[in-house]
Design a protein around this motif. Structure first.
Motif, short mmCIF file in Angstrom:
data_model
loop_
_atom_site.label_atom_id
_atom_site.label_comp_id
_atom_site.label_asym_id
_atom_site.label_seq_id
_atom_site.Cartn_x
_atom_site.Cartn_y
_atom_site.Cartn_z
N ARG A 184 0.78 -1.59 -0.19
CA ARG A 184 0.06 0.00 -0.16
C ARG A 184 0.98 1.20 -0.33
O ARG A 184 0.52 2.18 -0.83
N ARG A 211 -2.06 2.73 -3.72
CA ARG A 211 -4.15 2.27 -4.05
C ARG A 211 -4.40 1.59 -2.51
O ARG A 211 -3.92 1.65 -1.78
N SER A 212 -5.94 1.81 -3.11
CA SER A 212 -6.38 0.69 -1.41
C SER A 212 -6.06 -0.42 -0.70
O SER A 212 -5.61 -0.77 -1.39
N TRP A 213 -6.22 -0.40 0.33
CA TRP A 213 -6.24 -1.65 0.81
C TRP A 213 -6.44 -2.60 0.21
O TRP A 213 -5.75 -3.54 0.52
N SER A 218 -4.12 -3.39 -2.58
CA SER A 218 -2.44 -4.07 -1.64
C SER A 218 -3.50 -5.16 -0.82
O SER A 218 -2.14 -6.34 -0.83
#
Lengths: 403, 234
Positions: B203, B208-210, B213
């Motif tokens: 991440r 990027r988003s959780w 990731s």
């Protein structure tokens, strides 16, 4: 992150680990579940194990001595027969024809003898008369010699015919014996245990087992035996009169009582195994067990009387053996004694054993508690380990007779 | 940031640590620590454990020896434990090789996954990423093993027992002969923390988003453990 925060995290991790380890210990993760038994006294009956088969005392395999088609069969498998009973008849036509021909030949020989005897008597009388005439000088020497020669020749021919008749008589006797062999009689009283020939089949005289050579088997069923092969290393301990337990292959839960009757003098070599000595064990009749001759069986021969005193003994699987560093010394025996929830490995001196128990001469007393299983746990058990009884624990009675 | 500070940051402030690794990738220190720690645990365990007992269990649980008789198992145990010194040497030499190979595979996966998803980093960066992520978990494993080995009252310690924070130890308590024992013993909180660090690292590096990731970092583990669970629990 502040220093205090870091300390809290580290402390939490350490506490979590310590808690997890403590939790496992509280659940008893290090305590082994074992089978515990109280040591008791037992009567030990040392036994020798041997395998073999069930058999009758006498079994006669009947084969035909003449070739012939089976004409009549008077018994079936399982029938009881008495000595001399007719069991089967072979077609006698060929043998009967031989007998008839030889009888005719004999009669003809006898007639020829009679004819030659008459001729011989005539020549004898004639020769005697010519003897007187020769002395008187009426008959010349040539004529007299001819008559004498004819007389002697007739006597030789008579003698020859008589020998021929004797020869024919002997052949006739042999043929009659062959004829008699077309009728098979029971050589002993007993039971027909095997019938391998049928009406219409041809019986063939043969010493080897080929189709038609075996007719039937009669066994004396009054005495039942087990013939087992005892290994050469054990045979010295087997003597007539010892008791034995015979377990047939098909009825593993049941057994016969038996007594050793004979121990073979010479060994038998079984392919792939060592030498063994056949031992015959006479069985006591049993109303519940069905005897099947030839069935495989296992014998446990008691090599010592069961009247021996009860001794401190433990289940055989409870004793652990460790090879001694000295090659000539016996293996070290030990077992695990349970006290206050822990095991203590204790060296013991063992003696005789049967198939369930082994006697302990030194190092153990009746009433102590020992670990007897499970085998896998026992195999890796170490001195000082914590144990607890497995859910099912069997306590042995104070004194019992081992089977 | 020095290596020790970076190791500390990985535990307490992972985001900061990953930014540092991204800027200055280095892997010598964590690789050495991970190898030494893993070898230390393996050798310590071998020197303490009842070798015959643990070998017997390993042979019995193997599908290759399913048809072995008791005598054959006993013979195999004897043969395997006849030379403990050789076993120690094999462990000391084999463990680093295995650890490095696993690290290379992991870094290679991250490199390929990064190329596909646009998280562009060099192999050296991902290699560094792998070892720094492994460092805290390995040290915690050493701590856990130390707790177990120092407090053990018996030498018959299963390898799974070295993970007191595993799902099996904490929740399921399955015994050795029950299905799922090995799988549940291998999933533990320390390993989960290591996976969490991987997700944070991806991440941080990808921005990027959780969800992205997590999928990026956990996909190989999900596959391996999913197949394992399917096989062992069916």
């Amino acid at each position: 992150m502040s220093k205090g925060g870091k300390i809290i995290i580290v402390a939490a991790i350490v506490l979590a680990l310590a808690g997890a380890v403590a939790l496992k210990k509280m659940r008893g993760g290090d305590v082994k579940e074992v089978e515990i038994q109280t040591v008791a006294t037992h009567v030990i009956t040392p036994t020798i194990l041997a395998s073999g088969s069930l058999t009758y005392q006498t079994e006669i395999r009947m084969v035909s001595e003449v070739m012939g088609r089976v004409k009549s069969l008077y018994v079936k498998e399982g029938d009881l027969v008495k000595q001399g009973d007719v069991l089967l008849r072979l077609d006698p036509a060929t043998t009967q024809a031989q007998v008839d021909a030889l009888e005719a030949g004999l009669r003809q020989s006898k007639l020829a003898i009679d004819r030659q005897r008459v001729a011989s008597d005539t020549l004898e009388t004639k020769w005697k008369r010519y003897q007187q005439l020769r002395q008187s000088g009426v008959v010349d020497a040539n004529t007299y010699d001819d008559i004498r020669s004819q007389n002697e020749q007739s006597k030789v021919e008579l003698n020859s015919s008589m020998q021929m008749a004797l020869q024919t008589e002997a052949q006739l006797k042999q043929a009659r014996e062959q004829l008699a062999k077309t009728v098979l009689q029971a050589p002993i009283s007993g039971r027909v245990t095997q019938l391998t020939i049928k009406v219409g089949e041809t019986a063939v005289p043969s010493v080897t087992s080929i189709a038609g050579s075996d007719l039937l088997t009669i066994a004396d069923t009054s005495n039942l035996y087990a013939e087992v092969n005892v290994n050469e290393t054990d045979v010295a301990r087997v003597v007539p009169g010892q008791t034995a337990k015979i377990v047939p292959a098909a009825f593993s839960e049941q057994s016969w009582e038996g007594t050793v009757e004979t121990v073979a003098v010479s060994p038998r070599q079984i392919a792939g195994q060592g030498k063994s000595y056949p031992v015959k064990i006479r069985l006591k009749p049993s109303a519940t067990l069905q005897f099947h001759t030839g069935m495989s069986c296992r014998a446990e021969i008691a090599t010592r009387g069961t009247s021996a005193d009860a001794v401190v003994a433990v289940p055989v699987q409870a004793v652990k053996y460790e090879e001694s560093t000295d090659r000539d010394a016996p293996a070290k025996s030990s077992l695990f004694v349970v006290k206050d929830g822990r095991v203590k490995q204790r060296t013991v001196e063992t003696d005789i054993a049967d198939d369930m128990y082994i006697s302990v001469q030194k190092g153990l007393a009746a009433g102590e508690q020992i670990v007897v299983g499970p085998a896998r746990v026992l195999r890796f058990m170490r001195d000082g380990e914590r144990v607890k009884p497995a859910p099912v624990v069997e306590e042995a009675p104070v004194t019992v007779k081992s089977p | 940031m020095g290596n020790l500070s970076l190791a500390s940051a990985m535990l307490f402030e992972p985001r900061k640590a990953f930014l540092e690794i991204d800027a200055k990738p280095r892997w010598g220190f964590p690789l050495l620590v991970v190898i030494l720690t893993t070898v230390a645990i393996a050798l310590w365990y071998r020197s303490v454990v009842d070798l015959e007992w643990v070998t017997d269990r390993a042979i019995r649980s193997s599908s290759f020896t399913a048809n072995f008789s008791e005598a054959q198992i006993e013979e195999a145990v004897k043969r395997s434990t006849s030379n403990p010194t050789l076993g120690m040497v094999t462990t000391a030499l084999g463990t680093p090789i295995a650890v490095v190979i696993m690290g290379l595979i992991s870094a290679l996966y991250l490199l390929l996954a990064g190329k596909i998803t646009g998280v562009k980093r060099s192999f050296g960066q991902w290699f560094s990423f792998t070892w720094w992520v492994s460092l805290p978990a390995t040290l915690l494993s050493l701590l856990a093993a130390a707790f177990v080995l120092l407090t053990a009252t018996t030498a018959q310690i299963d390898q799974a027992d070295l993970k007191p924070l595993s799902l099996n130890a904490l929740l399921f308590q399955k015994t050795f002969d029950q299905s799922g024992y090995t799988l549940l013993s291998n999933i533990d909180l320390i390993q989960m923390f290591s996976l969490y660090l991987s997700v944070v690292g991806v991440r941080t590096w990808s921005g990027r988003s959780w969800l992205f990731s997590s999928v990026f970092a956990l996909l190989p583990y999900a596959l391996v453990y999913g197949i394992w669970a399917f096989i062992s629990l069916r």
